[in-house]
Design an enzyme around this catalytic site. Sequence first.
Site, mmCIF file in Angstrom:
data_model
loop_
_atom_site.group_PDB
_atom_site.id
_atom_site.type_symbol
_atom_site.label_atom_id
_atom_site.label_comp_id
_atom_site.label_asym_id
_atom_site.label_seq_id
_atom_site.Cartn_x
_atom_site.Cartn_y
_atom_site.Cartn_z
ATOM 1 N N CYS B 2 0.862 -1.168 0.000
ATOM 2 C CA CYS B 2 0.000 0.000 0.000
ATOM 3 C C CYS B 2 0.903 1.224 0.000
ATOM 4 O O CYS B 2 2.094 1.114 0.218
ATOM 5 C CB CYS B 2 -0.869 0.062 1.259
ATOM 6 N N GLY B 3 0.319 2.367 -0.237
ATOM 7 C CA GLY B 3 1.082 3.603 -0.166
ATOM 8 C C GLY B 3 0.481 4.530 0.856
ATOM 9 O O GLY B 3 -0.751 4.620 0.971
#
Lengths: 235, 299
Positions: B2-3
Amino acid sequence: MDGVMNPTTNIISFDLTTTSLRDVNHYLHHQVSPGNHIDIHHPNGAHNLAVGLQEAIAVDIHGHTGYYAAGMNQLASVTIHGNAGAGVAENMMSGRVHVKGFASVSAGASAQGGLLVIDGDAGLRCGISLKGGDIVVGGSVGSFSAFMAQAGHMVICGDAGDALGDSLYEAVLYVRGNIKSLGADAQIEPMTEDDQAIVANLLEQAGFSHNPNDFQRVASARQLYHWNADAKQDY
Amino acid sequence: MCGIVGLLIKNPALRDSLGALTVPMLIGMAERGPDSAGLAVFTQPIAESDRKYSLYSGTTVVDWGQLIQALHQQLGGTAQIHTQGNHGILTANLSPAVVKPWIHEHYPAVHILSTGRTIDLYKDEGQPAAVAERYGFSQLKGTHVVAHTRMATESAVTPAHAHPFTAGEDFCLVHNGSLSNPHSIRRMLEPRGIHFDTDNDTEAACRYLEWRMQEGDDLKSALQKGFEELDGFFTFLMGTQDTLALVRDAFACKPAIVAETDDYVAIASEFRSLAHLPDIDHATLYEPAPEEMYVWTVS
């Protein structure tokens, strides 16, 4: 090709804001000759920049790189004028990679040859599974560095985090600062003249002027090499 | 994978550009999280007696005007709503204790994404650029922002599973990583009357930390207990009314980098999301250390 040749310096320049990463890497793989000098501008954290080089060329990257910069390097000399993301120079075979800033986690992982120099700090797991390469870190390294390192050397001019050299094989580590803790089977051993010569040589190659006498040697106690049925088996 | 993305503006002149500065950061993390995206923006606090509710109706078409009319008729008070398709920000001088059950009862298709005096929250499925466009992220103004791009690894891809997660008021959390004990955390919290919206691991962390603060811990004490109780891999970025906070697990398994200038503090999973910020060449860059707390406060 979009590289621009400077006729005075013979340096070929790329700008990653105008040329794609794939084109730059393709050029570095297929259109260079030994002795070429390539500048790369605006890396802006791109992943996989200058990976898999196979010629004795010089590559200067002006800015910060993303994951795996200069991975699998052979023969080339890559200088990152900035910080490097995770896995810089991972699985390097030969040549030299120099990070002028700091490096993120797993710098030099599994490097089989060549020299990785990091002027600043390195993150966790620096030199994990090192297989014969040499790493010189001007600053400190994070925890679990040199985990299961098999061959080669790490020279750490600053401090080391937790579990340094856990499950070491035959790689040897030299630490100038404090070691927060040693990993399983890693031990501090007396510095021999050979060790001092190795440290002096690597410091010189890396451009650091520390006294080799200020380093401690960390190597494997070799107690994990063979199964010991009498050892406490907690897990 | 994820970011995570965070931005806290120090220079008040830049607060009108918060959204415009954030969108390229969010899109920079699209490869780390292409299935959903979300963003919580914190503004100056509204009046003490008022609350903002970020509402989301998914694919159900809701007559927002009718909703506030009915709300006013049945609960009294004053209410207004700013809407954008399936998303609305309701502002009312009514307590969450009456508004939330009323919405659940009368508008079951409407999800309450956040509650508070400063927070507005948007999250949805889709590419980060599309989500940003859908809700006009580039126009957002405020003091700080917490945003996320999701690549689901442990629970479904739905708007409700997208980050940020919220609990209580003016608190949100985004997560890169995966927890190994979210179910035991949940089993510990549910008997205390804490309700979960999803089966997502991040929600357990969010509700755990907010529960600690309800119990009297300050943010740092809550995070310290989090280090002891939450098992797994995490880089957590949290927003409160006036702070951004970041922690990483002991192994620093998931990345994070911080850039600080006189004008802002910017946080992202990777530098490529920071590369285009103004004056980034002169920013102080560093990777947050494992098991350290980083808290930045709006001045």
